[in-house]
Design a protein around this motif. Sequence first.
Motif, PDB file in Angstrom:
ATOM      1  N   LYS A  77      -3.806   0.204  -0.151  1.00 19.94           N
ATOM      2  CA  LYS A  77      -4.170   1.316   0.729  1.00 19.94           C
ATOM      3  C   LYS A  77      -4.466   2.574  -0.070  1.00 19.94           C
ATOM      4  CE  LYS A  77      -2.514   3.682   4.899  1.00 19.94           C
ATOM      5  NZ  LYS A  77      -1.431   3.729   5.924  1.00 19.94           N
ATOM      6  N   TYR A  78      -3.893   2.654  -1.284  1.00 16.67           N
ATOM      7  CA  TYR A  78      -3.966   3.895  -2.049  1.00 16.67           C
ATOM      8  C   TYR A  78      -4.545   3.773  -3.453  1.00 16.67           C
ATOM      9  CZ  TYR A  78      -0.264   4.946   1.403  1.00 16.67           C
ATOM     10  OH  TYR A  78       0.468   5.088   2.549  1.00 16.67           O
ATOM     11  N   HIS A  79      -4.539   2.569  -4.055  1.00 10.45           N
ATOM     12  CA  HIS A  79      -4.716   2.538  -5.512  1.00 10.45           C
ATOM     13  C   HIS A  79      -6.100   2.963  -5.976  1.00 10.45           C
ATOM     14  CE1 HIS A  79      -5.816  -2.091  -5.701  1.00 10.45           C
ATOM     15  NE2 HIS A  79      -6.545  -1.461  -4.835  1.00 10.45           N
ATOM     16  N   ARG A  80      -7.142   2.738  -5.171  1.00 13.92           N
ATOM     17  CA  ARG A  80      -8.472   3.174  -5.611  1.00 13.92           C
ATOM     18  C   ARG A  80      -8.566   4.703  -5.660  1.00 13.92           C
ATOM     19  NH1 ARG A  80     -12.984   0.427  -6.280  1.00 13.92           N
ATOM     20  NH2 ARG A  80     -12.074  -1.381  -5.184  1.00 13.92           N
ATOM     21  N   GLN A  81      -8.053   5.364  -4.633  1.00 14.58           N
ATOM     22  CA  GLN A  81      -8.088   6.825  -4.621  1.00 14.58           C
ATOM     23  C   GLN A  81      -7.252   7.408  -5.765  1.00 14.58           C
ATOM     24  OE1 GLN A  81      -7.392   4.622  -2.088  1.00 14.58           O
ATOM     25  NE2 GLN A  81      -7.247   5.767  -0.158  1.00 14.58           N
ATOM     26  N   LEU A  82      -6.094   6.804  -6.000  1.00 12.92           N
ATOM     27  CA  LEU A  82      -5.229   7.315  -7.060  1.00 12.92           C
ATOM     28  C   LEU A  82      -5.831   7.036  -8.435  1.00 12.92           C
ATOM     29  CD1 LEU A  82      -1.726   6.411  -5.593  1.00 12.92           C
ATOM     30  CD2 LEU A  82      -2.945   8.595  -5.499  1.00 12.92           C
ATOM     31  N   MET A  83      -6.552   5.921  -8.596  1.00  7.69           N
ATOM     32  CA  MET A  83      -7.297   5.677  -9.828  1.00  7.69           C
ATOM     33  C   MET A  83      -8.289   6.806 -10.075  1.00  7.69           C
ATOM     34  SD  MET A  83      -9.985   2.579 -10.733  1.00  7.69           S
ATOM     35  CE  MET A  83     -11.190   3.172  -9.512  1.00  7.69           C
ATOM     36  N   GLN A  84      -9.001   7.202  -9.041  1.00  4.45           N
ATOM     37  CA  GLN A  84      -9.978   8.274  -9.200  1.00  4.45           C
ATOM     38  C   GLN A  84      -9.293   9.588  -9.572  1.00  4.45           C
ATOM     39  OE1 GLN A  84     -12.775   7.103  -9.531  1.00  4.45           O
ATOM     40  NE2 GLN A  84     -13.854   6.516  -7.671  1.00  4.45           N
ATOM     41  N   ALA A  85      -8.130   9.856  -8.984  1.00  3.03           N
ATOM     42  CA  ALA A  85      -7.390  11.076  -9.321  1.00  3.03           C
ATOM     43  C   ALA A  85      -7.019  11.090 -10.800  1.00  3.03           C
ATOM     44  CB  ALA A  85      -6.145  11.191  -8.450  1.00  3.03           C
ATOM     45  N   ILE A  86      -6.673   9.910 -11.343  1.00  2.00           N
ATOM     46  CA  ILE A  86      -6.363   9.801 -12.771  1.00  2.00           C
ATOM     47  C   ILE A  86      -7.621   9.978 -13.605  1.00  2.00           C
ATOM     48  CG2 ILE A  86      -5.653   8.187 -14.578  1.00  2.00           C
ATOM     49  CD1 ILE A  86      -3.668   7.002 -12.495  1.00  2.00           C
ATOM     50  N   LEU A  87      -8.674   9.258 -13.270  1.00  6.11           N
ATOM     51  CA  LEU A  87      -9.900   9.282 -14.082  1.00  6.11           C
ATOM     52  C   LEU A  87     -10.559  10.650 -14.088  1.00  6.11           C
ATOM     53  CD1 LEU A  87     -11.481   5.815 -13.170  1.00  6.11           C
ATOM     54  CD2 LEU A  87     -10.121   6.414 -15.197  1.00  6.11           C
ATOM     55  N   TYR A  88     -10.386  11.411 -13.004  1.00  7.06           N
ATOM     56  CA  TYR A  88     -10.973  12.755 -12.926  1.00  7.06           C
ATOM     57  C   TYR A  88      -9.955  13.849 -13.226  1.00  7.06           C
ATOM     58  CZ  TYR A  88     -15.365  10.862 -11.251  1.00  7.06           C
ATOM     59  OH  TYR A  88     -16.563  10.192 -11.168  1.00  7.06           O
ATOM     60  N   ASP A  89      -8.858  13.453 -13.871  1.00  5.93           N
ATOM     61  CA  ASP A  89      -7.875  14.410 -14.407  1.00  5.93           C
ATOM     62  C   ASP A  89      -7.261  15.327 -13.348  1.00  5.93           C
ATOM     63  OD1 ASP A  89      -8.178  13.523 -17.113  1.00  5.93           O
ATOM     64  OD2 ASP A  89     -10.049  14.659 -17.242  1.00  5.93           O
ATOM     65  N   LYS A  90      -7.020  14.772 -12.157  1.00  5.85           N
ATOM     66  CA  LYS A  90      -6.356  15.544 -11.116  1.00  5.85           C
ATOM     67  C   LYS A  90      -4.842  15.415 -11.177  1.00  5.85           C
ATOM     68  CE  LYS A  90     -10.220  17.015  -9.502  1.00  5.85           C
ATOM     69  NZ  LYS A  90     -10.624  18.417  -9.823  1.00  5.85           N
ATOM     70  N   ILE A  91      -4.360  14.481 -11.982  1.00  5.76           N
ATOM     71  CA  ILE A  91      -2.917  14.291 -12.120  1.00  5.76           C
ATOM     72  C   ILE A  91      -2.648  13.626 -13.462  1.00  5.76           C
ATOM     73  CG2 ILE A  91      -2.908  12.007 -11.008  1.00  5.76           C
ATOM     74  CD1 ILE A  91      -0.208  12.899  -9.683  1.00  5.76           C
ATOM     75  N   GLN A  92      -1.516  13.975 -14.058  1.00 11.36           N
ATOM     76  CA  GLN A  92      -1.052  13.347 -15.302  1.00 11.36           C
ATOM     77  C   GLN A  92       0.245  12.603 -14.976  1.00 11.36           C
ATOM     78  OE1 GLN A  92      -1.116  17.051 -17.749  1.00 11.36           O
ATOM     79  NE2 GLN A  92      -2.530  15.914 -19.075  1.00 11.36           N
ATOM     80  N   ILE A  93       0.092  11.460 -14.342  1.00 11.88           N
ATOM     81  CA  ILE A  93       1.258  10.760 -13.813  1.00 11.88           C
ATOM     82  C   ILE A  93       2.114  10.164 -14.929  1.00 11.88           C
ATOM     83  CG2 ILE A  93      -0.013   8.605 -13.406  1.00 11.88           C
ATOM     84  CD1 ILE A  93       2.733  10.154 -11.144  1.00 11.88           C
ATOM     85  N   ALA A  94       1.508   9.718 -16.031  1.00  6.06           N
ATOM     86  CA  ALA A  94       2.304   9.165 -17.136  1.00  6.06           C
ATOM     87  C   ALA A  94       3.202  10.237 -17.745  1.00  6.06           C
ATOM     88  CB  ALA A  94       1.393   8.568 -18.199  1.00  6.06           C
ATOM     89  N   LYS A  95       2.691  11.446 -17.829  1.00  3.29           N
ATOM     90  CA  LYS A  95       3.497  12.553 -18.353  1.00  3.29           C
ATOM     91  C   LYS A  95       4.626  12.898 -17.393  1.00  3.29           C
ATOM     92  CE  LYS A  95       3.016  17.273 -20.174  1.00  3.29           C
ATOM     93  NZ  LYS A  95       2.053  18.380 -20.424  1.00  3.29           N
ATOM     94  N   ALA A  96       4.335  12.866 -16.098  1.00  2.00           N
ATOM     95  CA  ALA A  96       5.355  13.204 -15.102  1.00  2.00           C
ATOM     96  C   ALA A  96       6.530  12.247 -15.144  1.00  2.00           C
ATOM     97  CB  ALA A  96       4.738  13.233 -13.702  1.00  2.00           C
ATOM     98  N   VAL A  97       6.256  10.949 -15.320  1.00  2.00           N
ATOM     99  CA  VAL A  97       7.342   9.963 -15.309  1.00  2.00           C
ATOM    100  C   VAL A  97       7.820   9.619 -16.723  1.00  2.00           C
ATOM    101  CG1 VAL A  97       6.489   9.027 -13.142  1.00  2.00           C
ATOM    102  CG2 VAL A  97       5.876   7.896 -15.284  1.00  2.00           C
ATOM    103  N   ASN A  98       7.226  10.257 -17.737  1.00  2.00           N
ATOM    104  CA  ASN A  98       7.638  10.096 -19.135  1.00  2.00           C
ATOM    105  C   ASN A  98       7.503   8.651 -19.613  1.00  2.00           C
ATOM    106  OD1 ASN A  98       8.511  10.937 -21.667  1.00  2.00           O
ATOM    107  ND2 ASN A  98      10.685  10.795 -21.142  1.00  2.00           N
ATOM    108  N   VAL A  99       6.260   8.156 -19.600  1.00  2.11           N
ATOM    109  CA  VAL A  99       5.981   6.797 -20.053  1.00  2.11           C
ATOM    110  C   VAL A  99       6.329   6.634 -21.529  1.00  2.11           C
ATOM    111  CG1 VAL A  99       4.058   5.266 -20.679  1.00  2.11           C
ATOM    112  CG2 VAL A  99       4.268   6.117 -18.342  1.00  2.11           C
ATOM    113  N   GLN A 100       7.019   5.555 -21.830  1.00  8.01           N
ATOM    114  CA  GLN A 100       7.342   5.186 -23.203  1.00  8.01           C
ATOM    115  C   GLN A 100       6.892   3.746 -23.417  1.00  8.01           C
ATOM    116  OE1 GLN A 100       9.010   7.408 -25.524  1.00  8.01           O
ATOM    117  NE2 GLN A 100       8.407   8.815 -23.881  1.00  8.01           N
ATOM    118  N   VAL A 101       6.012   3.539 -24.386  1.00  6.10           N
ATOM    119  CA  VAL A 101       5.457   2.210 -24.632  1.00  6.10           C
ATOM    120  C   VAL A 101       6.313   1.483 -25.665  1.00  6.10           C
ATOM    121  CG1 VAL A 101       3.425   0.924 -25.405  1.00  6.10           C
ATOM    122  CG2 VAL A 101       3.139   3.044 -24.097  1.00  6.10           C
TER     123      VAL A 101
END
Length: 396
Positions: free
Chosen positions: A341-365
Amino acid sequence: MSSNKGVAYIKPGVVEVQNIDYPKLALGDRKCHHGVILKVVSTNICGSDQHMVRGRTTAPEGLVLGHEITGEVIEAGRDVEFIKVGDLVSVPFNIACGRCRNCKEGRTGICLNVNPARPGAAYGYVDMGGWVGGQAQYVMVPYADFNLLKFPDKDQALAKIKDLTLLSDIFPTGYHGAVTAGVGPGSIVYVAGAGPVGLACAASSQLLGAACVIVGDMIPERLEQARSFGCETIDLRKDVSLAEQIEAIIGVPEVDAAVDCVGFEARGHGHNCQHEQPATVLNSVMEVTRAGGAIGIPGLYVTGDPGAKDDNAKIGMLNIRIGLGWAKSHAFYTGQCPVMKYHRQLMQAILYDKIQIAKAVNVQVISLENAPNGYKDFDKGAAKKYVLDPHGMVPA
């Protein structure tokens, strides 16, 4: 035959990286012509996995874990029309057929055809249809044309893979929690829990236009992470009521919307913070949500919890003060997030730099081989979202 490795649940507190079967385009004894095999590019450790690893579910020994999957298509079944070998794709954690009544209504979290035991299925999860998990080098995904989200540009996607890997679950789940709680421009929001889903919900609330996002938790490092992107925070270890702490921030003891991102392993607040009280969050958010407000509940609640402290909680029967919610005309929204229901819109938000979700949740690889340590650190309350990199494909 190609080799494969995966992260398997062994017993409470123990996971191991084991040699597992290489996936086949098959469902039991019959061919899965609508499926694909993925080379896993990234796969994430989730708080829902942690419930199983703690022994708080009926998960069987040897279950290959992992429902947050991003991968490259390396083989496609005969009936797959629109997904091609070489495509880089996000896999919704919900497995959905695309044909049943619920799928056609967009309710892919409760597909009727992918789990003989109950509506809804997921990869690598207890009581969710027996599907092999994706914390592995390779995994099979059924109903590929319906389920998979193809990234439009492979190089661009790899450059943003730390953000895009979160589309399989926690970003849509956090967003779903905020949407179902009615968050919109100017909202005052309380998010219970500063784990990865709670942080994703807080960032999603900001994306939706919330004026003030307040996050409550008991782990100082997680509260610090919430503050790092502009949230107000509440330390639930304090012997001050949640309503009083909210009033100290915004001047009134209630919010427009609340989201439970904790679930059934909730602890009491204040002097009770060392003791499990599984209904604590649900009761507290009813107290602080204004009359006519809504409460999103993406936090996991289960029907079987062998580690619960009493017989009622073992079957998911909690001491909820439903009369308060009724009196305040609250709306409650529970269940799995329907990721598609949401993932395409949220992909676009990421690709167009509307959100930095990895930074918000502190991704560690980390590597697949290091997954057991990731589980141990996460269990201690690390303010991180662990992303596994089985093939060394995630850019530094």
